[in-house]
Design an enzyme around this catalytic site. Structure first.
Site, PDB file in Angstrom:
ATOM      1  N   VAL A  12       5.544  -0.219 -10.106  1.00 60.47           N
ATOM      2  CA  VAL A  12       4.507  -1.238  -9.943  1.00 60.47           C
ATOM      3  C   VAL A  12       3.386  -1.026 -10.954  1.00 60.47           C
ATOM      4  CG1 VAL A  12       2.778  -2.208  -8.380  1.00 60.47           C
ATOM      5  CG2 VAL A  12       5.050  -1.651  -7.516  1.00 60.47           C
ATOM      6  N   CYS A 126       4.190  -6.652   0.254  1.00 58.57           N
ATOM      7  CA  CYS A 126       4.912  -7.611  -0.596  1.00 58.57           C
ATOM      8  C   CYS A 126       5.549  -8.745   0.205  1.00 58.57           C
ATOM      9  CB  CYS A 126       5.966  -6.882  -1.428  1.00 58.57           C
ATOM     10  SG  CYS A 126       6.911  -5.632  -0.537  1.00 58.57           S
ATOM     11  N   HIS A 234      12.466  -9.907  -2.820  1.00 63.62           N
ATOM     12  CA  HIS A 234      12.664  -9.912  -1.369  1.00 63.62           C
ATOM     13  C   HIS A 234      12.953 -11.336  -0.899  1.00 63.62           C
ATOM     14  CE1 HIS A 234      11.442  -5.854  -1.343  1.00 63.62           C
ATOM     15  NE2 HIS A 234      10.234  -5.938  -0.801  1.00 63.62           N
TER      16      HIS A 234
END
Length: 329
Positions: A12, A126, A234
């Protein structure tokens, strides 16, 4: 405009640096910081090498922003030190999200919660970010009563070690395990750590953070988190029960009209969101938009987004942009 990225060598952190470049954030000096084992390594920013420093040295440099992706323990230790030096901390961990005095921000939804003088701003989970991006315009119109959530989360959400585990398994190589089980050719209903009530911390975050961001503690939420062997993003299946009834075309229009969303929904042409489509993109893809015929005022959605981009790095940089533009630092 000095900017520190804490956890700069991680998946990240590196993406945060790339997003700062892409969005032309007005950085006069980038200060990449990481653990002692990474000090001295070189990263690239705007085509020039920058050397990784210790977090102690980053604090001493008094940056305007310190953007964290170093885990909750590191954030609890170091965020107050930056804040005491006048730096605005934007933290990607779970450390500060549920503190009442700390804004939990998705800029398109609740940037108004940031006040001048706030020195620690929390970046949401997230999966929460991508889900509330689709839900926020609907909640404002129809009032959400209840959410039933199932997430299908990329191995990138766990980090480099998990990606390496999956790649090793696919290559038939025995290596270090990020998960308690094989992930390739498998999936398991486990994200975070299990609580006494049988839910995981990842599932609890979806409930708590959604209510805080949408500013409505009456929303009932139940969630199941599943880890799947993909990279790129995701996926979240959401069943939404509203207080008011809706029309499907208006739902699609509301989602599509909300900044950052992309309605990708034509099932007869096999057009629906997938992680492979969202990879390295910032949009939140929403599809399979359909009424739940088993219950009144209920809707089904399928939401996909790159969890490293909008789900972490991009959202954090957008927070910094809002603070800088409005001179709230």
């Amino acid at each position: 405009m000095k900017v520190a990225v804490v956890g700069a060598t991680g998946m990240v952190g590196r993406t945060m640096i790339r997003v700062l470049e892409e969005r032309s954030f007005p950085v006069t000096e980038l200060i990449p910081a990481a653990s002692e084992k990474s000090v001295g390594k070189e990263l690239s920013f705007n085509g020039r090498p920058v050397r990784v420093v210790s977090v102690t040295d980053a604090v001493k440099s008094k940056p305007v922003f310190a953007i964290f992706s170093a885990g909750a323990a590191a954030s609890r230790e170091w965020a107050p030190a930056f804040a005491e030096n006048g730096t605005v901390v934007i933290d990607n961990s779970s450390a500060w999200r549920m503190e009442k005095s700390v804004p939990l921000v998705v800029p398109e939804i609740n940037s108004h919660s940031i006040r001048k003088g706030d020195k620690i701003i929390a970046n949401p989970n997230c999966s929460t970010i991508q889900m509330v991006m689709a839900l926020a315009p609907l909640h404002r119109k129809y009032k959400i009563n209840r959410l039933v959530i199932s997430t299908y989360q990329s191995v990138t959400g766990t980090g480099v070690k998990a990606v390496r585990q999956m790649e090793n398994e696919r290559a038939g190589i025995k290596g270090e395990m990020a998960y308690p089980y094989q992930i390739d050719m498998n999936c398991f209903p486990h994200g975070g750590t299990f609580q006494a009530d049988g839910y995981t911390t990842e599932e609890q975050k979806l409930a708590d953070e959604t209510r805080k961001i949408l500013e409505d503690q009456t929303i009932m939420v139940t969630a199941t988190v599943v880890r799947i062997p993909v990279v790129g993003g995701h996926s979240v299946a959401v069943n939404v029960e509203f207080e008011k009834d809706f029309e499907i075309e208006e739902v699609k229009s509301l989602i599509a009209g909300f900044p950052g969303n992309l309605v990708y929904d034509d099932p007869l042409q096999l057009k629906y969101p997938m992680p492979i489509l969202s990879h390295n993109r910032d949009e939140v893809f929403v599809g399979r938009i359909r009424r739940d015929h088993s219950r009144e005022k209920c809707l089904n959605l399928w939401i996909v987004s790159d969890n490293i981009r909008k789900g972490a790095a991009t959202n954090a940089i957008q927070i910094a942009e809002y603070i800088a533009e409005n001179k709230l630092y």
